[in-house]
Write an enzyme that holds these catalytic residues in place. Structure first.
Site, PDB file in Angstrom:
ATOM      1  N   TYR A 223      -1.338   8.356  -7.149  1.00 48.63           N
ATOM      2  CA  TYR A 223      -1.298   7.120  -7.926  1.00 48.63           C
ATOM      3  C   TYR A 223      -0.015   6.901  -8.721  1.00 48.63           C
ATOM      4  O   TYR A 223       0.689   5.922  -8.525  1.00 48.63           O
ATOM      5  CB  TYR A 223      -2.496   7.083  -8.888  1.00 48.63           C
ATOM      6  CG  TYR A 223      -3.820   7.059  -8.176  1.00 48.63           C
ATOM      7  CD1 TYR A 223      -4.196   5.955  -7.403  1.00 48.63           C
ATOM      8  CD2 TYR A 223      -4.697   8.142  -8.249  1.00 48.63           C
ATOM      9  CE1 TYR A 223      -5.408   5.934  -6.731  1.00 48.63           C
ATOM     10  CE2 TYR A 223      -5.911   8.124  -7.579  1.00 48.63           C
ATOM     11  CZ  TYR A 223      -6.261   7.026  -6.827  1.00 48.63           C
ATOM     12  OH  TYR A 223      -7.454   7.002  -6.155  1.00 48.63           O
TER      13      TYR A 223
ATOM     14  N   PRO B 236      -9.682  -0.506  -5.994  1.00 49.43           N
ATOM     15  CA  PRO B 236     -10.864  -0.897  -5.225  1.00 49.43           C
ATOM     16  C   PRO B 236     -11.721  -1.875  -6.019  1.00 49.43           C
ATOM     17  O   PRO B 236     -11.556  -2.018  -7.239  1.00 49.43           O
ATOM     18  CB  PRO B 236     -11.602   0.427  -5.027  1.00 49.43           C
ATOM     19  CG  PRO B 236     -11.280   1.194  -6.277  1.00 49.43           C
ATOM     20  CD  PRO B 236      -9.870   0.782  -6.675  1.00 49.43           C
TER      21      PRO B 236
ATOM     22  N   HIS C  16      -7.772   2.753 -10.228  1.00 45.61           N
ATOM     23  CA  HIS C  16      -8.446   3.884  -9.601  1.00 45.61           C
ATOM     24  C   HIS C  16      -8.033   5.254 -10.130  1.00 45.61           C
ATOM     25  O   HIS C  16      -8.697   6.255  -9.862  1.00 45.61           O
ATOM     26  CB  HIS C  16      -8.160   3.807  -8.090  1.00 45.61           C
ATOM     27  CG  HIS C  16      -9.178   4.445  -7.221  1.00 45.61           C
ATOM     28  ND1 HIS C  16     -10.168   5.283  -7.681  1.00 45.61           N
ATOM     29  CD2 HIS C  16      -9.367   4.363  -5.879  1.00 45.61           C
ATOM     30  CE1 HIS C  16     -10.901   5.699  -6.664  1.00 45.61           C
ATOM     31  NE2 HIS C  16     -10.438   5.152  -5.560  1.00 45.61           N
TER      32      HIS C  16
ATOM     33  N   SER D  11     -13.711   5.730   3.667  1.00 41.05           N
ATOM     34  CA  SER D  11     -14.492   6.337   2.596  1.00 41.05           C
ATOM     35  C   SER D  11     -15.924   5.848   2.657  1.00 41.05           C
ATOM     36  O   SER D  11     -16.178   4.657   2.829  1.00 41.05           O
ATOM     37  CB  SER D  11     -13.897   5.991   1.227  1.00 41.05           C
ATOM     38  OG  SER D  11     -14.606   6.663   0.214  1.00 41.05           O
TER      39      SER D  11
END
Length: 645
Positions: free
Chosen positions: A90, A103, A328, A544
């Site tokens: 990140y 997300p 996230h 995922s």
């Protein structure tokens, strides 16, 4: 250290008794790396890579030196990989947060009668948020336990404590995850976005916490204030939708003025952001709702009615489009699911308390955040708006419900639903492209102290053998032979899942070795500059599992320009897929991928039905237990996102 105000261990059992993430044996990781990549690269390249890997791992070589240093780091830290992983995943990434990183969770469509009805929903939702946050602050959340193959293992709870008290601060080369002290007086407010304006809603007035009726009253005031065009401020939320370096540069310009500096400080310390959206004008369906959560429809719709750096943004649209979009870096998808499912159950199971008398007799008018602008800042806003609009136009999203069967059918075959779906994704990709590629599936490692995720590499050689058998018209394999290959693929996927969730995956380990080399100021070892390593970190298929027990679903964008993002939610009688790609790529098309996925799932069902012995001798014990990898919901350890657009 990229984290400010890092919390010490709290002394609770979920923190201090959990084991440390292990450092896998070097030879095991190198052997697994070669095994994972052998069938994904050309033979000539593989032989070159094999020679490089053998040299790296030879006695007294570079690999052993780095492994020794990594073991020393493990001895001295609570979690040897956490900071490396957080930065690589990140904080070092320079892409814009919408689509590329953040997300979204899409709530069930609401049927509001009017604007006030939507504000009642918002007030009730925020009441639930405050209740959940109090459970976090008082440490009364029950400890999560693993399910499936290693059921009963307690899981680290640290991520829950970062839902509401963190903020991602943009930096020129690296962002910072700021962690505020839980329950601090600074966090007694939320930010409400309405018509691209930002307002402060204090949750405590005259030392009294606002009740639900108070919150509704304040929201009504905010909506009225936002309609006042004379006091309207520029849409500064757009800056948070930009690339991280661009936003960091713009923020530097902003904070030169004390008014802007103060407004930013108030936002950066808020508990969460509530976005009150106007009707989008789009036809409301699963795909359009997902798009509005991910990017707001761009600056022409609700893209500026956001503040993307805040981990929890709750969106309540007047047209019933509701959900949350998350920064996230502080937590994984399973923690987001737990929070949002609590809120959905609170909304339906806890009656609204609007009938009660207000707790505060005189509520002050909410403060509108003010900004000082200049021609230069106006140019920055315009540039951010244009870049967001390009991203919005480029995203190809398809939310699809596969209704032929669900996870119950898969369980009846004595197969893991997750492993089965992963094999189906490989079949779909192969059918579209005639090859397999490095695939990312997030695997929770919360069994360990401060554990986040590692990667399940689903593009196994066994999956390749199966998909070839299913697609090669010249192949003369019998159904029983195909069934054996399906079981081999399921077993390989299941076994790799167990390896990853027990901290022995290869991706975190290779990342650690690479970062140790950098810390030692070594010339980057050839294993990390090799073409195969580059390919191994280009996750063209990023997947995922994010299962839910209430009607909602998760979605996210692709992680490379020519790739797919695929989030799936297995339910008893159907499977829900959120597939994304970019229109700008000639190699991808979400609708084509979905069509291939549908076909493959039906073919796999038919194959299972034809088999007289669905649980054949080819199915060892590892596959007879349904493995749940905890739906980690994270996207990628992207060594090479820098190469993305």
């Amino acid at each position: 250290m990229p984290i400010l105000e890092r919390e010490p261990p709290k002394g609770r059992r979920e923190s201090y008794v959990l084991p440390k993430v292990p450092v896998p044996p070097l030879k095991q990781t190198l052997d697994m790396y070669l095994s994972c990549m052998k069938h994904l690269v050309k033979e000539e390249q593989y032989q070159k890579t094999k020679a490089i890997v053998v040299k790296f791992g030879e006695p007294g070589g570079t690999g052993e030196l780095l492994q020794k240093k990594l073991l020393e780091r493990s001895d001295k830290t609570y979690n040897w990989v956490y900071d490396y992983w957080l930065e690589d995943m990140y904080l070092n990434q320079r892409l814009a947060l919408p689509v590329n990183s953040n997300p979204a969770m899409v709530f069930p469509k609401q049927n509001f009668k009017d604007r006030k009805d939507s504000l009642r929903f918002a007030a009730h939702l925020i009441t639930g948020v405050l209740e959940y946050k109090e459970r976090i602050d008082t440490r009364v959340l029950p400890v999560d336990f693993a399910r499936g193959q290693l059921a009963g293992t307690p899981l680290c709870m640290k991520q829950y404590y970062r839902l509401f008290n963190t903020y991602r601060l943009p930096g020129h080369k690296r962002d910072t995850l700021v962690i505020h002290k839980p329950g601090s007086i600074e966090q007694e407010h939320i930010i409400v976005a309405c018509k691209n304006q930002f307002f402060v809603l204090d949750l405590v007035v005259n030392k009294k916490k606002l009740k639900e009726m108070d919150i509704l009253t304040q929201l009504e005031k905010i909506v009225k204030m936002a309609e006042n065009s004379e006091e309207r401020q520029p849409p500064f939320g757009l800056l948070t939708s930009d690339g991280r370096t661009e936003w960091a540069q713009a923020r530097e310009v902003l904070i030169k003025d004390s008014v802007n500096r103060e407004s930013l400080a108030v936002i950066e310390k808020c508990l969460c952001v509530l976005c009150l959206d106007n009707p989008s004008g789009m036809e409301v369906g699963d795909t359009s709702r997902a798009l509005l959560m991910l990017h707001g429809g761009g600056h022409e719709k609700m893209g500026a009615n956001r503040w993307y750096d805040k981990p929890m943004q709750f969106i309540v649209g007047e047209d019933g489009v509701c959900g949350t979009v998350c920064e996230h870096s502080p937590f994984e998808g399973i923690v987001l699911v737990a929070c949002t499912e609590y809120l959905m159950k609170f909304m339906t199971g806890s009656p609204s308390k609007m009938g009660r008398a207000t707790s505060v007799s005189e509520l002050p008018t909410p403060a509108r955040l003010l900004w000082k602008t200049t021609p230069h800042i106006q140019d920055l806003l315009k540039a951010s708006a244009e870049r967001l609009q390009r991203l919005v136009r480029d995203l190809d999203m398809d939310v699809h419900k596969f209704e032929v069967y669900g996870k119950e059918f898969i369980k009846k075959q004595k197969m893991s639903p997750d492993a089965y779906i992963q094999v189906a994704l490989q079949l779909a990709f192969y059918r579209c492209n005639g090859r397999l590629v490095s695939t990312y599936e997030s695997a929770s490692i919360r069994r360990f102290h401060e554990g986040r995720v590692d990667n399940i590499r689903s593009a196994t050689s066994e999956a390749l053998a199966f998909v070839k058998a299913m697609t090669d018209e010249k192949a003369s394999l019998s159904d029983s032979e195909k069934m054996k290959q399906l079981w081999d693929a399921i077993n390989a996927q299941t076994n790799y899942t167990i390896t990853a969730i027990t901290g022995l995956g290869i991706d975190n380990h290779l990342l650690g070795l690479r970062e140790i080399a950098q810390e030692l100021k070594m010339e980057r070892p050839e294993i990390f500059t090799d073409e195969t390593y580059v390919a191994s970190n280009q996750f063209i298929l990023s997947t995922s599992q994010v299962p839910t027990t209430v009607e909602m679903f998760c979605c996210y964008g692709p992680v490379v320009p020519n790739g797919y993002g695929c989030c799936y939610n297995p339910q008893s009688d159907h499977l829900l897929f959120s597939v994304t790609s970019f229109h700008g790529s000639t190699e991808t098309c979400s609708a084509v991928f979905i069509k291939a996925l549908d076909e493959g799932l039906v073919e796999m069902r038919d194959l299972c039905r034809k088999s007289n012995k669905p649980q054949s001798s080819a199915a060892p014990a590892a596959s007879k237990a349904v493995v749940n990898n905890q739906g980690a919901g994270s996207k990628l350890p992207s060594t090479l996102q820098k190469t993305m657009k």
